[in-house]
Enzyme design. Structure first.
Site, PDB file in Angstrom:
ATOM      1  N   CYS A 153       0.826  -1.214   0.000  1.00 59.70           N
ATOM      2  CA  CYS A 153       0.000   0.000   0.000  1.00 59.70           C
ATOM      3  C   CYS A 153       0.858   1.261   0.000  1.00 59.70           C
ATOM      4  O   CYS A 153       0.576   2.214  -0.720  1.00 59.70           O
ATOM      5  CB  CYS A 153      -0.862   0.050   1.244  1.00 59.70           C
ATOM      6  SG  CYS A 153      -2.092  -1.219   1.334  1.00 59.70           S
ATOM      7  N   VAL A 157       0.477   4.328  -2.492  1.00 56.20           N
ATOM      8  CA  VAL A 157      -0.107   5.609  -2.070  1.00 56.20           C
ATOM      9  C   VAL A 157       0.775   6.767  -2.530  1.00 56.20           C
ATOM     10  O   VAL A 157       0.279   7.802  -2.984  1.00 56.20           O
ATOM     11  CB  VAL A 157      -0.302   5.629  -0.530  1.00 56.20           C
ATOM     12  CG1 VAL A 157      -0.608   7.034  -0.046  1.00 56.20           C
ATOM     13  CG2 VAL A 157      -1.432   4.699  -0.138  1.00 56.20           C
TER      14      VAL A 157
END
Ligand code: SF4
Length: 523
Positions: A153, A157
């Site tokens: 993630c 991001v």
């Protein structure tokens, strides 16, 4: 607390000793600020009601016990299926510790996987520097012949660009120009472990074939490619290969982690074992066709097979149960011209015989079921073939088309009439479902044991026993070695289901002089 060094006790007997019981009770009273037991009981009861179920199904911003894992976990499993390949995750170290321990607890095997350990500075300035060092160190220390990169993630991001980073790593001399580093962006805030598997597979296939298609010709190597998708039953790799061998069909299994996830204890550590070779991937576009064993979970791969390899990627269903195994073998026969041999017909006949033998016990039994899209569909189809009745079906990560296809399968059978299909829901939803419309059994992964425990807490008559088929299974050993595909897999599933039914029946009819109604030695 006292332990005797001569006889150290594990937690289970230790916590049952009076000393620990007193200690735990005092801790609860003095420090835990618990609500009164009556209040806890009242709320527990409320969570088992229809009223609570309705509120639960309105829940939007919270997932509880999600019935899926994240994308890079799937990417790691895919990479493990290639020869001398190190799965490499660009992102946080903690994520990789989770992937490794997750597989380790399921397969009871060490899992090779590295991370480039992005921390606060990389989160602000980007992780290119981590990748320079990570790729160089990984190659030097673990000597893989391919590094397959996915992302967590954090890297997604902040928008780290793997293509650019890997290209720059080559330019800066951290890895040689011709050293294979396929990659896939695997953002975990969309999709699931099955999407991650598909993305990583497409990344590897693309790396070795996209720019090398000029000398390729569909059918020229006479083989059938098999793409397993996110598959954790080792027996499934073996049974498909066995059936193809019995049909005398030449094949390539694209991603096969059976060796590395099943190494022997002979005093030798194997970081790499078996797996699909790079040459086999290069040669894959020359095959007659590529069959996707879990088609609903292989969307991106299908696009590549059709669009780049120019193969039909023939439409098949997961080969589970009787009819869909028949269809799989007939498709292979149609594509290769090879007949289905007598040995497979015999195996099929044995399965039909077993279905007939056990029919009386499975007919009308109600099952709740959850898991990945293709597995759940295959299991539903087989339950219907057995005359069992699926009541609640849940797949967290499936789309609307899948749901429609499921509903069609259910409405084609008299046993599927009372079934609800849920997508995007979690196991806390499943808990509400089994409390408000009780099935006889649940089929799912280890996380279902908490639902079973809760249903038992309400009372023995509410208990819904869990049959462990799926992923992950942490609390039983070696089930991942079994087979759920082909006739062999159907035999295993049938055996598991019917014997759970019989074991439950024994449990309910063992009261001496009260519930032992029959001479129950023979069922
Ligand atoms: S969901 Fe994201 S943060 Fe959590 S383990 Fe997966 S990649 Fe890491």
């Amino acid at each position: 607390m006292s332990q005797d060094v001569e006889a150290i006790k594990a937690s289970y007997p230790l916590f049952r000793s009076d000393e620990y019981k007193d200690n735990l009770a005092r801790k609860k009273e003095m420090y835990e600020e618990c609500h009164p037991q009556e209040k806890i009981d009242e709320i527990f009861e409320w969570t088992t009601t229809e009223e609570y179920k309705e509120l639960n199904f309105k829940r939007k911003s919270l997932t509880i016990n999600p019935a899926k894992a994240c994308q890079p976990l799937g990417a790691v499993l895919c990479a493990l299926g290639f020869e001398k390949t190190m799965p490499y995750v660009h992102g946080s170290q903690g994520c990789v510790a989770y992937f490794r321990s997750y597989f380790n607890r399921h397969f009871k095997e060490p899992i090779a996987c590295v991370s480039d350990s992005m921390t606060e500075d990389a989160a602000v300035f980007g992780g290119q520097k981590n990748m320079y060092d990570g790729l160089e160190n990984c190659k030097k220390i673990y000597k893989p012949e391919m590094i397959a990169v996915s992302t967590t993630c954090m890297a997604e991001v902040i928008g780290d660009d793997l293509n650019a980073f890997i290209g720059n790593s080559r330019k800066e001399g951290h890895i040689p120009d011709d050293y294979p580093v396929p990659f896939a962006h695997t953002p975990s805030f969309v999709g699931s472990h099955t999407t991650g598997w598909d993305n990583m597979f497409e990344g590897i296939a693309r790396y070795f074939t996209l720019n090398y298609m000029d000398d390729k010709e569909v059918g020229s190597n006479g083989k059938i490619n098999i793409v397993p998708g996110f598959e954790t039953y080792l027996g499934n790799f073996r049974v498909i290969q066995r059936m193809l061998k019995e049909m005398d069909v030449d094949y390539t299994f694209l991603s096969d982690p059976t060796e590395v996830l099943d190494t022997p204890a002979d005093g030798k550590f194997r970081m790499y074992a078996g797996g699909t070779t790079q040459d086999e991937v290069r040669d894959a576009p020359n095959a007659i066709d590529t069959l996707l064993l879990q088609p609903w979970q292989s969307m991106k791969t299908r696009k590549l097979v059709k669009g780049t390899w120019n193969q039909p990627a023939s439409d098949i269903k997961i080969p589970m149960g009787l009819e869909w195994t028949d269809n799989f073998l007939m498709k292979i026969s149609e594509l290769t011209g090879k007949p289905i041999p007598a040995s497979l017909e015999l195996e099929r006949g044995r399965l039909v015989d077993m279905i007939t033998d056990s029919h009386a016990w499975l007919h009308g039994k109600k099952f709740a079921l959850w898991g990945d899209a293709d597995y759940v569909m295959g299991m539903t189809k087989f339950l219907l073939e057995l005359g069992a009745e699926p009541t609640h079906i849940l797949c967290n990560h499936a789309n609307k088309r899948w749901k429609k296809a499921m509903q069609q399968i259910l409405s084609d059978s008299p046993y599927g009439m009372d079934c609800e299909v849920h997508t995007g829901k979690d196991l806390w939803h499943m808990r509400s479902l089994v409390f408000t419309n009780k099935p006889d059994f649940m089929i799912g992964n280890s996380y279902g044991k908490f639902i079973q425990r809760d249903t038992l807490s309400k009372g023995k008559e509410f208990e819904v026993p869990l049959i462990r088929i799926g992923f992950p299974i942490f609390d039983r050993h070696h089930l991942h070695r079994d087979t759920t595909l082909g006739y062999e897999g159907a035999i295993y599933i049938l055996k598991t289901l019917v014997n759970e039914v019989l074991a439950r029946l024994d449990e309910e009819t063992r009261g001496m002089g009260t519930t032992d109604y029959n001479y129950d030695l023979i069922r």
